[in-house]
Design an enzyme around this catalytic site. Structure first.
Site, PDB file in Angstrom:
ATOM      1  N   HIS A 125       1.249  -2.942 -12.426  1.00  0.00           N
ATOM      2  CA  HIS A 125       2.133  -1.939 -11.829  1.00  0.00           C
ATOM      3  C   HIS A 125       2.041  -1.829 -10.306  1.00  0.00           C
ATOM      4  O   HIS A 125       2.734  -1.008  -9.724  1.00  0.00           O
ATOM      5  CB  HIS A 125       1.872  -0.578 -12.475  1.00  0.00           C
ATOM      6  CG  HIS A 125       0.453  -0.096 -12.329  1.00  0.00           C
ATOM      7  ND1 HIS A 125       0.065   1.167 -12.724  1.00  0.00           N
ATOM      8  CD2 HIS A 125      -0.666  -0.701 -11.845  1.00  0.00           C
ATOM      9  CE1 HIS A 125      -1.230   1.317 -12.481  1.00  0.00           C
ATOM     10  NE2 HIS A 125      -1.687   0.204 -11.957  1.00  0.00           N
ATOM     11  N   HIS A 126       1.171  -2.630  -9.684  1.00  0.00           N
ATOM     12  CA  HIS A 126       1.084  -2.606  -8.217  1.00  0.00           C
ATOM     13  C   HIS A 126       1.963  -3.667  -7.558  1.00  0.00           C
ATOM     14  O   HIS A 126       2.001  -3.741  -6.325  1.00  0.00           O
ATOM     15  CB  HIS A 126      -0.356  -2.821  -7.756  1.00  0.00           C
ATOM     16  CG  HIS A 126      -1.319  -1.782  -8.221  1.00  0.00           C
ATOM     17  ND1 HIS A 126      -1.099  -0.427  -8.064  1.00  0.00           N
ATOM     18  CD2 HIS A 126      -2.529  -1.896  -8.854  1.00  0.00           C
ATOM     19  CE1 HIS A 126      -2.121   0.240  -8.580  1.00  0.00           C
ATOM     20  NE2 HIS A 126      -2.988  -0.617  -9.067  1.00  0.00           N
ATOM     21  N   ALA A 127       2.642  -4.486  -8.339  1.00  0.00           N
ATOM     22  CA  ALA A 127       3.489  -5.542  -7.768  1.00  0.00           C
ATOM     23  C   ALA A 127       4.824  -4.971  -7.303  1.00  0.00           C
ATOM     24  O   ALA A 127       5.501  -4.248  -8.040  1.00  0.00           O
ATOM     25  CB  ALA A 127       3.718  -6.648  -8.791  1.00  0.00           C
ATOM     26  N   GLN A 178      -2.485   4.862  -9.276  1.00  0.00           N
ATOM     27  CA  GLN A 178      -1.057   5.181  -9.324  1.00  0.00           C
ATOM     28  C   GLN A 178      -0.219   3.906  -9.483  1.00  0.00           C
ATOM     29  O   GLN A 178      -0.490   2.881  -8.845  1.00  0.00           O
ATOM     30  CB  GLN A 178      -0.608   5.906  -8.054  1.00  0.00           C
ATOM     31  CG  GLN A 178       0.794   6.498  -8.212  1.00  0.00           C
ATOM     32  CD  GLN A 178       1.596   6.529  -6.931  1.00  0.00           C
ATOM     33  OE1 GLN A 178       1.445   5.663  -6.066  1.00  0.00           O
ATOM     34  NE2 GLN A 178       2.464   7.522  -6.789  1.00  0.00           N
ATOM     35  N   ASP A 205       2.225   2.419  -8.155  1.00  0.00           N
ATOM     36  CA  ASP A 205       3.029   2.498  -6.934  1.00  0.00           C
ATOM     37  C   ASP A 205       4.183   1.521  -6.905  1.00  0.00           C
ATOM     38  O   ASP A 205       5.293   1.854  -6.486  1.00  0.00           O
ATOM     39  CB  ASP A 205       2.156   2.350  -5.679  1.00  0.00           C
ATOM     40  CG  ASP A 205       1.346   1.051  -5.661  1.00  0.00           C
ATOM     41  OD1 ASP A 205       1.077   0.470  -6.738  1.00  0.00           O
ATOM     42  OD2 ASP A 205       0.948   0.629  -4.552  1.00  0.00           O
TER      43      ASP A 205
END
Length: 282
Positions: free
Chosen positions: A98-100, A139, A141
């Site tokens: 989920h950070h990509a 998070q 992000d």
């Protein structure tokens, strides 16, 4: 990297799943990755041409094997989402990157499998409204940024306030937790939000990022959930969605520990809870 195969083997060995319940994803075509990511970034990563700064931001050394694993994990989340729509509940043994962001990777995340799966299924007219429940300790992000102007995708992230990323994005709902938050406080905050979100959003699909890194022994977590707390969390999310008749596609998210066997077991709580909920409701 070994944890993905180890998790699969543990689940079979403990009888949580049978061999005939395992579906093997394929590598998605580049056009599917480009539903979220810039073609220049996809090509540079897949061909091993990212510059050193971009590779450091990802945090993983490039290899052809990592490209295969990364793309297969994306295919796994796509397959998981489609199975969830058909069966009511399905789990990936990887995923949750989920950070990509569209043009770069970050925090061990190369392609955003959650966002790609949603964009593809929407393009194929398989769903219209999605709720992302991101309970990884960090998070989500990249996911928040990708869908910040898309009212059909609601992003909910519950994470440690003082953890990576240093610069948070704005989800549709962010619940920031103090360092050292324990089981009961964590679960109370989750219970205060999830039922209302399901009633408000009325999603065709819930995508659940079940990071194991809120655990008290996680090297990168900073929260203090116990093994029992992680299991209670996963069972609560899945049962609440099942009671609301919302299909759930699950990814394992982050988890970092020196004791690999203990880490794998923490990741397995998602699948153990899913097996029980599937037998009860699906």
């Amino acid at each position: 990297m070994p944890k993905f195969k180890m998790l699969r083997d543990l689940l079979v060995r403990d009888g949580v799943i049978r061999e005939d319940q395992i579906y093997q994803p394929g590598r998605p075509p580049q056009a599917w990755l480009e539903l979220v990511h810039k073609s220049s970034y996809v090509e540079a990563y897949c061909e091993g041409k990212l510059d050193a700064k971009a590779q450091r931001r990802i945090g993983l050394p490039w290899s052809e094997g990592l490209v295969r694993r990364t793309c297969t994990a994306v295919g796994g989340t796509i397959l998981t989402a489609k199975l969830a729509l058909n069966q009511g509940l399905a789990c990936n043994t990887a995923g949750g990157t989920h950070h990509a962001f569209p043009g770069y990777g970050s925090g061990f995340c190369i392609f955003n499998d959650i966002a790609i799966a949603i964009r593809l299924l929407k393009a194929q007219n398989l769903l219209s409204t999605v709720l992302i429940v991101d309970l990884d300790v960090h998070q989500g992000d990249g996911t928040a940024w990708i869908f910040c102007h898309d009212p059909s995708v609601f992003t909910f992230s519950m994470h440690c306030a003082v953890n990576f990323p240093g610069r948070k994005q704005t989800s549709d709902l962010d619940v920031s937790l103090d360092e050292g938050t324990e089981d009961d406080e964590y679960l109370a905050k989750l219970e205060a939000h999830l039922p209302d979100l399901l009633a408000q959003v009325k999603p065709d699909l819930v995508l659940y990022d079940a990071g194991a890194d809120p655990h008290r022994d996680d090297r990168l977590g900073k929260l203090a959930l116990t093994d029992e707390g992680l299991y209670r969390r996963d069972r609560y999310v899945l049962e609440t969605c099942a009671q609301a008749r919302c299909p759930v596609a699950c990814v394992i998210g982050g988890g970092y520990g020196k004791d690999m066997n203990a880490l794998i077991y923490r990741h397995s709580y998602l699948h153990r809870a899913a097996s029980e909920i599937y037998q009860k409701y699906c």
